[in-house]
Design a protein around this motif. Structure first.
Motif, PDB file in Angstrom:
ATOM      1  N   GLN A  57       0.820  -1.211   0.000  1.00 43.36           N
ATOM      2  CA  GLN A  57       0.000   0.000   0.000  1.00 43.36           C
ATOM      3  C   GLN A  57       0.855   1.262   0.000  1.00 43.36           C
ATOM      4  OE1 GLN A  57      -3.099  -0.340  -0.647  1.00 43.36           O
ATOM      5  NE2 GLN A  57      -3.112  -2.523  -0.306  1.00 43.36           N
ATOM      6  N   THR A  58       1.980   1.254   0.690  1.00 39.77           N
ATOM      7  CA  THR A  58       2.817   2.448   0.794  1.00 39.77           C
ATOM      8  C   THR A  58       3.417   2.838  -0.548  1.00 39.77           C
ATOM      9  OG1 THR A  58       3.352   1.981   3.093  1.00 39.77           O
ATOM     10  CG2 THR A  58       4.851   3.444   1.912  1.00 39.77           C
ATOM     11  N   TYR A  59       3.883   1.865  -1.313  1.00 38.39           N
ATOM     12  CA  TYR A  59       4.598   2.178  -2.556  1.00 38.39           C
ATOM     13  C   TYR A  59       3.786   1.859  -3.803  1.00 38.39           C
ATOM     14  CZ  TYR A  59       8.223   2.713   0.863  1.00 38.39           C
ATOM     15  OH  TYR A  59       8.929   3.129   1.965  1.00 38.39           O
ATOM     16  N   LEU A  60       2.471   1.788  -3.666  1.00 42.91           N
ATOM     17  CA  LEU A  60       1.578   1.535  -4.797  1.00 42.91           C
ATOM     18  C   LEU A  60       1.827   2.523  -5.933  1.00 42.91           C
ATOM     19  CD1 LEU A  60      -0.988   0.199  -6.061  1.00 42.91           C
ATOM     20  CD2 LEU A  60      -2.307   1.962  -4.875  1.00 42.91           C
ATOM     21  N   ASP A  61       2.029   3.790  -5.606  1.00 47.52           N
ATOM     22  CA  ASP A  61       2.201   4.820  -6.623  1.00 47.52           C
ATOM     23  C   ASP A  61       3.543   4.735  -7.336  1.00 47.52           C
ATOM     24  OD1 ASP A  61       3.405   5.574  -4.167  1.00 47.52           O
ATOM     25  OD2 ASP A  61       3.468   7.668  -4.802  1.00 47.52           O
ATOM     26  N   GLU A  62       4.502   4.015  -6.759  1.00 51.00           N
ATOM     27  CA  GLU A  62       5.831   3.907  -7.358  1.00 51.00           C
ATOM     28  C   GLU A  62       6.019   2.605  -8.138  1.00 51.00           C
ATOM     29  OE1 GLU A  62       8.776   4.666  -4.349  1.00 51.00           O
ATOM     30  OE2 GLU A  62       7.518   6.231  -3.467  1.00 51.00           O
ATOM     31  N   ALA A  63       5.088   1.678  -8.011  1.00 55.12           N
ATOM     32  CA  ALA A  63       5.206   0.378  -8.670  1.00 55.12           C
ATOM     33  C   ALA A  63       4.578   0.429 -10.054  1.00 55.12           C
ATOM     34  CB  ALA A  63       4.521  -0.698  -7.845  1.00 55.12           C
ATOM     35  N   ASN A  64       5.179  -0.298 -10.967  1.00 57.03           N
ATOM     36  CA  ASN A  64       4.638  -0.439 -12.308  1.00 57.03           C
ATOM     37  C   ASN A  64       4.270  -1.913 -12.477  1.00 57.03           C
ATOM     38  OD1 ASN A  64       3.881  -0.125 -14.926  1.00 57.03           O
ATOM     39  ND2 ASN A  64       5.952   0.083 -15.734  1.00 57.03           N
ATOM     40  N   ILE A  65       3.042  -2.233 -12.145  1.00 58.79           N
ATOM     41  CA  ILE A  65       2.588  -3.628 -12.185  1.00 58.79           C
ATOM     42  C   ILE A  65       2.099  -3.946 -13.589  1.00 58.79           C
ATOM     43  CG2 ILE A  65       0.968  -5.301 -11.224  1.00 58.79           C
ATOM     44  CD1 ILE A  65       0.994  -3.549  -8.673  1.00 58.79           C
ATOM     45  N   MET A  66       2.798  -4.863 -14.210  1.00 62.41           N
ATOM     46  CA  MET A  66       2.497  -5.238 -15.583  1.00 62.41           C
ATOM     47  C   MET A  66       1.477  -6.370 -15.609  1.00 62.41           C
ATOM     48  SD  MET A  66       4.471  -3.130 -17.094  1.00 62.41           S
ATOM     49  CE  MET A  66       4.484  -3.656 -18.770  1.00 62.41           C
ATOM     50  N   PRO A  67       0.675  -6.469 -16.669  1.00 61.03           N
ATOM     51  CA  PRO A  67      -0.256  -7.597 -16.790  1.00 61.03           C
ATOM     52  C   PRO A  67       0.521  -8.916 -16.871  1.00 61.03           C
ATOM     53  CG  PRO A  67      -0.635  -5.959 -18.511  1.00 61.03           C
ATOM     54  CD  PRO A  67       0.592  -5.539 -17.770  1.00 61.03           C
TER      55      PRO A  67
END
Length: 123
Positions: free
Chosen positions: A105-115
């Motif tokens: 939750q803390t680093y959600l905005d910094e992660a690039n989660i690919m399909p």
């Protein structure tokens, strides 16, 4: 001047990261937590990552909480999310809350989660 906001919640996931909610954006995440019932306090001293919050409440009033978020507004507006791992009674007006950062939750905005997908195979 101290200006840290702390909010305590009850969430349906734990620090084993099973059943964690995924939010599509920070605004969706913020809406979820803003709409949850919580205990809030502002004006606390600077909060360090993975540390102890001295929260001004009797332990019996917050003992069922298992999650927290905090932000040090003197330095940024970013919310840090954490699991509550322990609570210690200090006195009738103070409880020490031990934290472990929730990296999802803390680093959600910094992660690039690919399909992706999981291919199941047998040996």
């Amino acid at each position: 001047m101290s200006n840290t906001d702390v909010e305590l919640f009850i969430v349906p996931w734990e620090n084993d990261y099973k059943h964690v909610l995924y939010f599509g954006s920070l605004s969706e995440q913020n809406t979820y937590f803003t709409n949850k019932t919580s205990v809030k306090h502002s004006g606390l001293t600077y909060q360090r990552k993975d540390n102890v919050i001295r929260f001004p409440a009797h332990i019996d009033t917050i003992y069922n909480m298992n999650y927290a978020r905090y932000r040090n507004t003197n330095y940024s507006n970013k919310w840090y999310y954490a699991f509550i791992t322990d609570m210690v009674y200090v006195n009738d007006g103070m409880t020490e809350i031990h934290l472990e950062t929730d990296v999802m939750q803390t680093y959600l905005d910094e992660a690039n989660i690919m399909p992706c997908y999981v291919e199941r195979e047998h040996c």
